[in-house]
Design a protein around this motif. Structure first.
Motif, PDB file in Angstrom:
ATOM      1  N   VAL A  82      12.764  -1.293  -9.746  1.00 24.24           N
ATOM      2  CA  VAL A  82      13.383  -1.085  -9.071  1.00 24.24           C
ATOM      3  C   VAL A  82      12.213  -1.635  -7.979  1.00 24.24           C
ATOM      4  N   MET A  83      11.581  -0.924  -8.420  1.00 24.61           N
ATOM      5  CA  MET A  83      10.548  -0.856  -8.191  1.00 24.61           C
ATOM      6  C   MET A  83       9.455  -2.173  -8.222  1.00 24.61           C
ATOM      7  N   GLU A  84       9.548  -3.023  -9.221  1.00 24.76           N
ATOM      8  CA  GLU A  84       9.054  -4.727  -9.268  1.00 24.76           C
ATOM      9  C   GLU A  84       9.124  -4.730  -8.548  1.00 24.76           C
ATOM     10  N   SER A  85      11.643  -4.978  -8.406  1.00 17.94           N
ATOM     11  CA  SER A  85      11.942  -5.879  -7.703  1.00 17.94           C
ATOM     12  C   SER A  85      11.258  -6.006  -6.243  1.00 17.94           C
ATOM     13  N   LEU A  86      11.500  -4.244  -5.423  1.00 18.81           N
ATOM     14  CA  LEU A  86      10.581  -4.446  -4.230  1.00 18.81           C
ATOM     15  C   LEU A  86       9.499  -4.725  -4.028  1.00 18.81           C
ATOM     16  N   LEU A  87       8.482  -4.404  -4.992  1.00 15.79           N
ATOM     17  CA  LEU A  87       6.954  -4.862  -4.675  1.00 15.79           C
ATOM     18  C   LEU A  87       6.889  -7.048  -5.166  1.00 15.79           C
ATOM     19  N   LEU A  88       8.685  -7.340  -5.355  1.00 21.70           N
ATOM     20  CA  LEU A  88       7.850  -8.946  -5.749  1.00 21.70           C
ATOM     21  C   LEU A  88       8.627  -9.216  -3.910  1.00 21.70           C
ATOM     22  N   ILE A  89       9.200  -8.444  -3.184  1.00 25.18           N
ATOM     23  CA  ILE A  89       9.185  -8.936  -1.712  1.00 25.18           C
ATOM     24  C   ILE A  89       8.633  -8.196  -0.384  1.00 25.18           C
ATOM     25  N   ALA A  90       8.001  -7.579  -0.852  1.00 23.96           N
ATOM     26  CA  ALA A  90       6.592  -6.241   0.032  1.00 23.96           C
ATOM     27  C   ALA A  90       5.537  -7.029   0.534  1.00 23.96           C
ATOM     28  N   PRO A  91       4.716  -7.494   1.458  1.00 23.90           N
ATOM     29  CA  PRO A  91       3.968  -8.265   1.982  1.00 23.90           C
ATOM     30  C   PRO A  91       2.781  -7.943   0.960  1.00 23.90           C
ATOM     31  N   PRO A  92       1.662  -8.766   0.621  1.00 25.81           N
ATOM     32  CA  PRO A  92       0.114  -8.304   0.207  1.00 25.81           C
ATOM     33  C   PRO A  92      -0.129  -7.582   1.032  1.00 25.81           C
ATOM     34  N   ILE A  93      -0.593  -6.534  -0.267  1.00 25.67           N
ATOM     35  CA  ILE A  93      -2.318  -5.372   1.406  1.00 25.67           C
ATOM     36  C   ILE A  93      -3.234  -6.111   1.053  1.00 25.67           C
ATOM     37  N   GLU A  94      -3.626  -5.859   1.807  1.00 21.92           N
ATOM     38  CA  GLU A  94      -4.588  -6.537   2.598  1.00 21.92           C
ATOM     39  C   GLU A  94      -5.670  -6.089   2.105  1.00 21.92           C
ATOM     40  N   ILE A  95      -6.808  -7.295   1.300  1.00 22.53           N
ATOM     41  CA  ILE A  95      -7.935  -7.124   1.120  1.00 22.53           C
ATOM     42  C   ILE A  95      -9.332  -6.793   2.398  1.00 22.53           C
ATOM     43  N   LYS A  96      -9.724  -5.610   1.916  1.00 18.75           N
ATOM     44  CA  LYS A  96     -10.227  -5.044   3.048  1.00 18.75           C
ATOM     45  C   LYS A  96     -11.944  -4.932   2.550  1.00 18.75           C
ATOM     46  N   SER A  97     -12.333  -4.642   0.939  1.00 16.06           N
ATOM     47  CA  SER A  97     -12.885  -5.066  -0.373  1.00 16.06           C
ATOM     48  C   SER A  97     -13.416  -5.114  -0.874  1.00 16.06           C
ATOM     49  N   PHE A  98     -14.520  -5.302  -1.098  1.00 16.66           N
ATOM     50  CA  PHE A  98     -14.675  -6.097  -2.889  1.00 16.66           C
ATOM     51  C   PHE A  98     -14.248  -5.502  -3.949  1.00 16.66           C
TER      52      PHE A  98
END
Length: 230
Positions: A82-98
């Protein structure tokens, strides 16, 4: 009324940001103490304990006691799916650092999805097993061919023992970063454990990312024709 409204209970638990963060951490398939989960989720230990208690009661998270200490992990393969399925449709994390960019790259290259291999390496390995005639792809699961049975025996995976486990044997898991299926279930777990045993891959601390070793780079190329740059 035939509809099961209790699904709202689970949905409400997972929808809370701190609990979602904890569950994402637990997708590495390991058990973690409260303080570690709190740090990785960016919350106080007391807050993490509160959330974990709720998820334990809902049978989303399992707890193991060792003396005065408690360790928490994903309750079951179904929760991980279920968690993997939710990650599939979740917006990507905003990358703010190296650092975030490096962590995101590592997770996408190779990671654990509960107890099996996922990410780019997980998909490549699954593709190789199909192309070599070791696995046959179905609509919902993979099946092991006769050639595959011989290969797995040579690769020192006890297929009868794997098949005897009371869980899904070889279902298809949709990879959230690759948007393609990788091998999951008891067979997926057995393959990951064998790669770890051979020291072809190794777990990294405080992350789901999996690192391919120099020995693994050679072994994956020779055995599965998989090119991996380390």
């Amino acid at each position: 009324m035939n509809a099961n409204a209790n699904v709202a209970i689970i949905a409400s638990l997972v929808s809370e940001p701190s609990r979602a963060a904890i569950l994402t951490v637990l997708m590495d398939g390991r058990y973690h103490p409260v303080n570690e989960l709190a740090y990785m989720a960016g919350i106080k230990p007391q807050t993490a304990s509160f959330h974990l208690s709720k998820m334990v009661n809902a049978k989303i998270v399992a707890v193991e006691k060792q003396g005065r200490h408690r360790y928490y992990g994903i309750e079951s393969q179904q929760v991980a799916q279920v968690m993997e399925s939710l990650l599939l449709i979740a917006p990507p994390i905003e990358i703010k650092s190296f650092k975030q960019a490096s962590e995101d790259k590592a997770i996408r290259l190779a990671r654990t999805c509960y107890d099996h291999l996922a990410g780019g390496l997980g998909v490549k390995l699954t593709d190789a097993l199909i192309q070599e005639g070791i696995l046959c792809e179905g609509s919902k699961e993979f099946t092991v061919t006769e050639k595959g049975k011989e290969f797995l025996a040579d690769f020192q995976i006890d297929l009868k023992r794997v098949e005897s486990k009371r869980r899904s044997f070889s279902h298809k898991c949709l990879d959230w970063s690759e948007r393609r299926h990788h091998l999951a279930g008891a067979l997926g777990n057995a393959l990951l454990e064998r790669l770890l045993e051979l020291n072809w891959v190794e777990r990294l601390p405080k992350t789901r990312a999996i690192k391919v070793t120099s020995k693994g780079e050679k072994g994956l190329k020779e055995t599965f024709s998989i090119e991996v740059s380390i």
